[in-house]
Motif scaffolding. Structure first.
Motif, PDB file in Angstrom:
ATOM      1  N   SER A 141       0.822  -1.208   0.000  1.00 36.98           N
ATOM      2  CA  SER A 141       0.000   0.000   0.000  1.00 36.98           C
ATOM      3  C   SER A 141       0.858   1.260   0.000  1.00 36.98           C
ATOM      4  CB  SER A 141      -0.905   0.000   1.240  1.00 36.98           C
ATOM      5  OG  SER A 141      -1.711   1.157   1.283  1.00 36.98           O
ATOM      6  N   HIS A 142       0.352   2.288  -0.687  1.00 38.14           N
ATOM      7  CA  HIS A 142       1.022   3.592  -0.729  1.00 38.14           C
ATOM      8  C   HIS A 142       0.190   4.589   0.090  1.00 38.14           C
ATOM      9  CE1 HIS A 142       3.131   1.557  -3.871  1.00 38.14           C
ATOM     10  NE2 HIS A 142       3.680   2.627  -4.408  1.00 38.14           N
ATOM     11  N   GLY A 173       2.075  -0.852  -6.384  1.00 42.43           N
ATOM     12  CA  GLY A 173       0.918  -0.837  -5.502  1.00 42.43           C
ATOM     13  C   GLY A 173       0.078   0.399  -5.720  1.00 42.43           C
ATOM     14  N   SER A 174      -0.879   0.602  -4.843  1.00 37.75           N
ATOM     15  CA  SER A 174      -1.767   1.757  -4.942  1.00 37.75           C
ATOM     16  C   SER A 174      -2.037   2.300  -3.546  1.00 37.75           C
ATOM     17  CB  SER A 174      -3.089   1.358  -5.614  1.00 37.75           C
ATOM     18  OG  SER A 174      -3.760   0.363  -4.852  1.00 37.75           O
ATOM     19  N   LYS A 178      -0.051   7.802  -3.498  1.00 33.01           N
ATOM     20  CA  LYS A 178       0.738   7.457  -4.685  1.00 33.01           C
ATOM     21  C   LYS A 178       0.986   8.659  -5.591  1.00 33.01           C
ATOM     22  CE  LYS A 178       1.379   3.965  -8.210  1.00 33.01           C
ATOM     23  NZ  LYS A 178       1.048   2.594  -8.629  1.00 33.01           N
ATOM     24  N   THR A 179      -0.031   9.484  -5.808  1.00 32.92           N
ATOM     25  CA  THR A 179       0.146  10.664  -6.666  1.00 32.92           C
ATOM     26  C   THR A 179       1.180  11.612  -6.076  1.00 32.92           C
ATOM     27  OG1 THR A 179      -2.115  10.522  -7.512  1.00 32.92           O
ATOM     28  CG2 THR A 179      -1.014  12.648  -7.694  1.00 32.92           C
ATOM     29  N   ARG A 182       4.659  10.185  -6.507  1.00 26.93           N
ATOM     30  CA  ARG A 182       5.135  10.338  -7.887  1.00 26.93           C
ATOM     31  C   ARG A 182       5.602  11.778  -8.130  1.00 26.93           C
ATOM     32  NH1 ARG A 182       0.994   8.512 -10.324  1.00 26.93           N
ATOM     33  NH2 ARG A 182       1.718   6.447 -10.963  1.00 26.93           N
ATOM     34  N   GLU A 197       4.281   1.592 -10.382  1.00 31.11           N
ATOM     35  CA  GLU A 197       3.558   0.564 -11.121  1.00 31.11           C
ATOM     36  C   GLU A 197       2.267   0.185 -10.404  1.00 31.11           C
ATOM     37  OE1 GLU A 197       6.368  -2.645 -11.939  1.00 31.11           O
ATOM     38  OE2 GLU A 197       8.019  -1.202 -11.769  1.00 31.11           O
ATOM     39  N   PRO A 198       1.276  -0.265 -11.153  1.00 30.30           N
ATOM     40  CA  PRO A 198       0.001  -0.629 -10.538  1.00 30.30           C
ATOM     41  C   PRO A 198       0.126  -1.889  -9.688  1.00 30.30           C
ATOM     42  CG  PRO A 198       0.008  -1.240 -12.847  1.00 30.30           C
ATOM     43  CD  PRO A 198       1.262  -0.435 -12.617  1.00 30.30           C
ATOM     44  N   PRO A 199      -0.819  -2.104  -8.786  1.00 23.96           N
ATOM     45  CA  PRO A 199      -0.776  -3.328  -7.976  1.00 23.96           C
ATOM     46  C   PRO A 199      -0.999  -4.560  -8.842  1.00 23.96           C
ATOM     47  CG  PRO A 199      -2.859  -2.167  -7.643  1.00 23.96           C
ATOM     48  CD  PRO A 199      -1.985  -1.256  -8.449  1.00 23.96           C
TER      49      PRO A 199
END
Length: 325
Positions: A141-142, A173-174, A178-179, A182, A197-199
């Motif tokens: 998890s982020h 992960g998500s 996350k935003t 980044r 990258e996506p989970p």
């Protein structure tokens, strides 16, 4: 969750089922555990309270509520109510019995049953599936609780101070942060050296883990962790036979106990960056040894086959305790 609770209370969906010997109520949501207790009481079964998080201590530590506020007071009454009525209390945290005992609960009925991993799902090869630069990886998890900003800053520091060091960081992960993470990476000019990258599905985690050279975890320095930790991802990292760079200071430090990596101070960008450099520059034999040590530690202590037997024994204890009462 309210609908689930009231359905259990009304009994229309459960009274037609065979009478259980024991009911487990989990604290993943307060109402789930409470529903479990009332179901056990109505069906005259033993009750086991599974404490996945210490409520309200967890959300107090995260700064979501005040220690003496009305929400904390109500939740503390709720947890004490269930602690007192449980034949057995299962906790993921090795020292949670200290907290539970401080509430006036008989700590002798507390049992530690941590998270773990299905060891056979993970390829035990010490060789990375893909070539290329040394790959640090985090999957999970982020969120705010995951303390990922210092990891991003530490990696950016490594790239700035050691431009010739071939390494990258994969964040998989998500989560709500996350935003922002980044954007932080972009502001630090990390370029393509950090990827977000996506989970992936649970079934794809072993293959993903095989693409890493090492994993990195930063555990926020919270008072809550004096009762220990049981991070799902940590067991998976170890099962994958990869070394771990762990920034944390909990009551139990599996990386140190298993001799499976490097431990540095939590939230310390300088310390994490130095740990990254040390990991990249380490002798390959040392890295393989760390990875092997972690996997063996999971096999001996945290494989789900073993934990399943432990869980069964705890349920038997609860049933026997109910019969003797």
């Amino acid at each position: 969750m309210l609908s689930y609770f009231f359905n259990v209370m009304q009994g229309e969906t459960t009274d037609t089922l065979p009478r259980p010997d024991v009911v487990v109520g989990s604290s993943f949501h307060p109402l789930a555990a409470l529903a479990g207790y009332f179901l056990a009481k109505r069906r005259k079964a033993a009750f086991v309270f599974e404490v996945r998080d210490l409520w309200p201590e967890t959300i107090i530590a995260m700064g979501k509520i005040s220690r003496n506020g009305p929400v904390a007071v109500v939740m503390r009454q709720w947890e004490k109510y269930l602690y007192k009525r449980a034949q057995r209390i299962i906790t993921l945290l090795p020292s949670a019995h200290e907290y539970i005992g401080s509430l006036g609960i008989d700590s002798s009925k507390v049992r530690w049953l941590p998270n773990g991993a299905v060891i056979t799902n993970f390829n035990h090869s010490a060789d990375k599936v893909r070539g290329g630069p040394f790959t640090f990886m985090y999957f999970g998890s982020h969120g705010v609780a995951n303390g990922l900003a210092p990891v991003i800053r530490a990696f950016a520091k490594v790239r700035k101070e050691y431009p010739a060091l071939a390494c990258r960081l994969r964040m998989v992960g998500s989560g709500p942060e996350k935003t922002a993470l980044r954007e932080l990476a972009e502001s630090l000019s990390t370029g393509e050296d950090i990827s977000f990258e996506p989970p992936v599905p649970k079934s794809a985690i072993p293959a993903l883990a095989a693409e890493a050279d090492a994993f990195v975890v930063n555990l926020r320095d919270l008072e809550l962790y004096r009762y220990g930790i049981s991070l799902n991802k940590m067991f998976e990292y170890m099962a994958a036979a990869r070394p771990i760079l762990f920034a944390g200071n909990p009551k139990n430090n599996m990386v140190k106990d298993a001799l499976c990596g490097i431990t540095v101070a939590p939230d310390d960008v300088d310390a994490i960056s130095k740990g990254m450099v040390a990991m990249v520059q380490a002798d390959p034999y040392i890295l393989r040894t760390w990875g092997s040590n972690g996997r063996q530690y999971v096999i001996e202590h945290f494989d789900y086959q073993k934990l399943g037997h432990d869980f069964s024994r705890i349920l038997d204890e609860a049933i026997a305790n109910k019969a003797d009462a």
